[in-house]
Write an enzyme that holds these catalytic residues in place. Structure first.
Site, PDB file in Angstrom:
ATOM      1  N   LYS A 103     -11.576  -1.711   7.121  1.00  0.00           N
ATOM      2  CA  LYS A 103     -10.661  -2.505   7.926  1.00  0.00           C
ATOM      3  C   LYS A 103     -11.047  -2.452   9.412  1.00  0.00           C
ATOM      4  CE  LYS A 103      -8.151  -3.492   4.283  1.00  0.00           C
ATOM      5  NZ  LYS A 103      -7.431  -2.411   3.659  1.00  0.00           N
ATOM      6  N   ASP A 118      -1.488   7.008   6.142  1.00  0.00           N
ATOM      7  CA  ASP A 118      -2.527   6.043   5.786  1.00  0.00           C
ATOM      8  C   ASP A 118      -2.721   5.135   6.998  1.00  0.00           C
ATOM      9  OD1 ASP A 118      -4.074   3.954   4.857  1.00  0.00           O
ATOM     10  OD2 ASP A 118      -2.739   3.394   3.211  1.00  0.00           O
ATOM     11  N   TRP A 166       0.831  -1.210   0.000  1.00  0.00           N
ATOM     12  CA  TRP A 166       0.000   0.000   0.000  1.00  0.00           C
ATOM     13  C   TRP A 166       0.859   1.251   0.000  1.00  0.00           C
ATOM     14  CZ3 TRP A 166      -4.209  -1.504  -1.839  1.00  0.00           C
ATOM     15  CH2 TRP A 166      -4.819  -2.689  -1.422  1.00  0.00           C
TER      16      TRP A 166
HETATM   17  C1  LIG Z   1      -6.731  -2.022   2.334  1.00  0.00           C
HETATM   18  C2  LIG Z   1      -5.742  -0.931   2.398  1.00  0.00           C
HETATM   19  C3  LIG Z   1      -5.690   0.081   1.415  1.00  0.00           C
HETATM   20  C4  LIG Z   1      -6.582   0.089   0.213  1.00  0.00           C
HETATM   21  O1  LIG Z   1      -7.848   0.462   0.584  1.00  0.00           O
HETATM   22  P1  LIG Z   1      -9.031   0.638  -0.458  1.00  0.00           P
HETATM   23  O2  LIG Z   1     -10.070   1.300   0.387  1.00  0.00           O
HETATM   24  O3  LIG Z   1      -9.401  -0.718  -0.939  1.00  0.00           O
HETATM   25  O4  LIG Z   1      -8.553   1.509  -1.571  1.00  0.00           O
HETATM   26  C5  LIG Z   1      -4.764   1.087   1.587  1.00  0.00           C
HETATM   27  N1  LIG Z   1      -3.933   1.119   2.634  1.00  0.00           N
HETATM   28  C6  LIG Z   1      -3.957   0.167   3.586  1.00  0.00           C
HETATM   29  C7  LIG Z   1      -3.018   0.260   4.740  1.00  0.00           C
HETATM   30  C8  LIG Z   1      -4.865  -0.881   3.497  1.00  0.00           C
HETATM   31  O5  LIG Z   1      -4.887  -1.835   4.445  1.00  0.00           O
END
Ligand SMILES: *Cc1c(COP(=O)(O)O)cnc(C)c1O
Length: 354
Positions: free
Chosen positions: A192, A168, A101
């Site tokens: 998540k 993020d 990511w």
């Molecule tokens: C799952 C995830 C993403 C991607 O998320 P989407 O909402 O599917 O675009 C980005 N960063 C992290 C840390 C993730 O776990």
């Protein structure tokens, strides 16, 4: 019986949240209408959005001078919105590369301008968090990923940065206490640890806006959504509603500091077994182990068929590892109870017996 759901995402939500969400789909707020068939401008839904934003601010102690918005496009669209809004024409950004990511985020920044990698753990398949790197003081921002969902590593501390920090936090937001004032932007896809897919949370320091000098398309400009209180266009009403219910659940259960203790107990229980049982080994560096996504491998691959049959029989779901790591990943987000971790640990112990 409900499964013990260790899915990495979309992931487990508390049962009472699912029940309330199900009820609202047929009759929301005693309107004799569904949550998903009324106007998002209806006062019943506006109250939901207001409560969701208020709960984010309360649970994370968001200081004055920050805006909280619910967006769409997932964390992946944030990878693009971040440089679009904050990487100046002719400026540069700095990224910490700790997994898939983080890499995807860095690649989007490269479309906008000079992008520097402060440090990377790719040399060891992202099994650790780099430390001791320098962040150039002339960068527009430093970007990091607090928890690496795929590789099972987590930043236990954030670096002292001479430039604004953007993080993020998709897979560990609301799982541990953070100091929002240390960041200029925090973002997270809902699916998540917050709610269903479809909503993305962004927490933005107001004074950081409007500095890039770029012409930003309306929908990709944070300011658009901040000014219209997440109602510039139709918000993802169901995802925001369920996120709000889940944040209420978190508050009723003592908030972030309380769930952090439970999360620590769950992680300790699982990692202790991984370290004690000679049939298993962890795949991430011990000091960087994630409290959300423990990853582990069998030391004897010939036991795989037996182990897989045993955990499936125990009602466990979603522990197959990501293809880039192999082995297993048991995601233990907020809604997963300690008792489910105990079921997994018991299966691991049983496998060790013969
Ligand atoms: C799952 C995830 C993403 C991607 O998320 P989407 O909402 O599917 O675009 C980005 N960063 C992290 C840390 C993730 O776990």
């Amino acid at each position: 019986m409900k499964k013990h759901n260790f899915s990495a995402g979309p992931c487990i939500l508390p049962q009472p949240v699912l029940q309330q969400a199900a009820a609202a789909v047929t009759n929301f707020d005693n309107l004799d209408l569904s949550l998903i068939e009324i106007s998002h401008r209806d006062k019943s839904f506006v109250a939901v959005m207001d409560e969701a934003v208020a709960l984010v601010k309360e649970l994370l102690n968001v200081p004055a001078g920050y805006s909280v918005v619910f967006l769409q496009g997932g964390a992946s669209l944030q990878f693009c919105m971040v440089p679009f809004n904050f990487l100046k024409e002719g400026g540069k950004s700095v990224y910490l590369e700790t997994g898939t990511w983080a890499t995807n985020a860095r690649k989007e920044s490269e479309l906008f301008g000079e992008t520097i990698i402060a440090a990377s753990s790719e040399d060891k398949n992202f099994s650790y968090i780099p430390k001791g790197y320098e962040i150039p003081a002339d960068a527009d921002y430093f970007h990091c990923t607090s928890n690496n969902t795929i590789f099972g590593t987590q930043m236990k501390a954030f670096p002292k940065s001479p430039v604004p920090v953007i993080c993020d936090m998709s897979s560990d937001i609301f799982s541990r206490t953070i100091n929002v004032a240390d960041f200029d932007v925090i973002y997270a896809g809902a699916q998540k640890n917050m709610g269903p897919a479809g909503a993305t949370l962004a927490i933005v320091k107001d004074s950081f806006l409007n500095n890039s000098g770029r012409k930003i398309p309306t929908m990709l400009n944070y300011e658009t959504h901040i000014k219209k209180e997440s109602m510039f266009n139709t918000p993802p009403v169901f995802a925001v509603y369920v996120s709000m219910l889940n944040l209420r659940w978190l508050k009723e259960n003592g908030g972030v500091a309380a769930i952090e203790k439970v999360n620590q107990a769950k992680a300790d229980l699982l990692y202790n077994e991984i370290d004690r049982n000679p049939l298993f080994k962890g795949s991430a560096a011990v000091e960087d182990r994630s409290n959300m996504n423990p990853t582990f491998l069998l030391t004897d691959e010939s036991k795989k068929e037996k182990f897989d049959a045993m955990w499936k029989a125990a009602g466990i779901s979603g522990i197959n590892g990501h293809r880039s790591v192999g082995g297993y990943r048991a995601s233990i987000y907020n809604a997963l109870p300690l008792s489910s971790v105990q079921v997994l640990v018991d299966v691991m112990k049983e496998l060790g017996k013969g």
